[in-house]
Enzyme design. Structure first.
Site, PDB file in Angstrom:
ATOM      1  N   TYR A 127       1.140  -0.915   0.178  1.00 25.30           N
ATOM      2  CA  TYR A 127       0.021   0.415   0.561  1.00 25.30           C
ATOM      3  C   TYR A 127       0.759   1.343  -0.276  1.00 25.30           C
ATOM      4  CZ  TYR A 127      -3.079   3.579   2.039  1.00 25.30           C
ATOM      5  OH  TYR A 127      -3.794   5.144   2.240  1.00 25.30           O
ATOM      6  N   LYS A 131       1.322   4.164  -2.563  1.00 30.10           N
ATOM      7  CA  LYS A 131       0.825   5.881  -2.543  1.00 30.10           C
ATOM      8  C   LYS A 131       2.342   6.396  -2.755  1.00 30.10           C
ATOM      9  CE  LYS A 131      -2.146   7.205  -1.358  1.00 30.10           C
ATOM     10  NZ  LYS A 131      -3.648   7.592  -1.541  1.00 30.10           N
TER      11      LYS A 131
END
Length: 287
Positions: A127, A131
């Protein structure tokens, strides 16, 4: 009248922006969920933006299931990175301002002092990696964008730690909560107000900013505060992360330094306790 496009309209932040939008009638609002703007369909994004023709985009959409991202890395990368690149490119060529929301998970958690915007990044899960790639693509395609990194987001909307704790503290006699991950929670309503302050500010100052509520706590201390405010009768036990393994590793320390956003835009950052009390009061009013 400036037209504002909010992506991720049904998420925590998008929903809070929708709540506040009625107070900003000088702006024309378009709230886009997946049915209007499907960020996983990269080919369609520019066409949809061409039809809407916004002057400001608040990109609150993204793949946020941290543990699931370890398995669905490709989808997470499309939503958190590749789609961001397309949006940033469109805004750069259409004189459209862009505010993009990012995360404390771009850091590795090894710091022991509040993280400034220039701190070295080093995500430790998929994740965070997607990002960070999204941040870099955003700034490469549109250097005039604003990126806001935030942490531990909760709200009256959606699934989040506060709502989960309120439920579990009523259902159980005892509860284990991790006590060695340090940061500060963010009430999405406060972040929404901050974003509105930025886009209506007389001066647009591009770059990366950090925002969360003030305070330095662990998830365990956050749970204790929820228990105290809610008056729940449940024993909460602090445990190390090692005793609560998850598919994705979490940063041990991700407290964000908010001085830049406060100084640049005159933002007043509330303490986490004050904001938590406000959110729980809203939750208690709900039927």
């Amino acid at each position: 009248m400036k037209k504002i496009l909010v992506t991720g309209a049904n998420g925590q932040l998008g929903s809070e922006l929708k709540e506040l939008s009625s107070h900003y009638s000088q702006l024309e609002w378009v709230f886009a969920d997946r049915s209007l703007l499907d960020l996983s369909d990269l080919e369609s994004i520019s066409n949809v933006l061409d039809q809407i023709q916004p002057q400001i985009i608040l990109n609150c959409a993204g793949y946020t299931a941290v543990d699931k991202a370890e398995l669905e890395t490709e989808l997470a990368d499309i939503l958190n990175h590749q789609a961001v690149a397309v949006i940033a490119q469109w805004t750069a060529t259409h004189d459209c301002r862009l505010v993009h929301i990012s995360t404390d998970y771009v850091f590795d958690g090894s710091s022991s002092t509040p993280l400034i915007e220039e701190a070295v990044t080093g995500p430790i899960n998929a994740y965070g990696q997607t990002k960070l790639a999204g941040e870099r693509a955003c700034m490469h395609e549109n250097p005039n964008a604003i990126i806001i990194r935030t942490s531990w987001v909760y709200s009256q909307f959606g699934a989040n730690f506060v709502k989960t704790m309120c439920q579990l503290l009523q259902e159980r006699d005892r509860l284990n909560v991790v006590n060695d991950q340090i940061g500060s929670p963010t009430y999405a309503a406060d972040l929404a107000e901050t974003i509105l302050k930025i886009i209506t500010h007389s001066h647009w100052q591009a770059g990366i900013y950090h925002y969360s509520n003030e305070g330095e706590i662990s998830w365990y201390e956050f749970a204790l505060a929820i228990q105290e405010i809610g008056g729940f009768d449940c024993q909460i036990i602090g445990i190390p992360s090692a005793d609560y393994p998850t598919p994705a590793r979490r940063p041990k320390y991700s407290l964000l330094d908010k001085s830049k956003i406060a100084t640049t835009f005159g933002v007043v950052v509330p303490g986490y306790r004050e904001s938590l009390e406000r959110c729980m009061a809203v939750l208690n009013r709900e039927p």
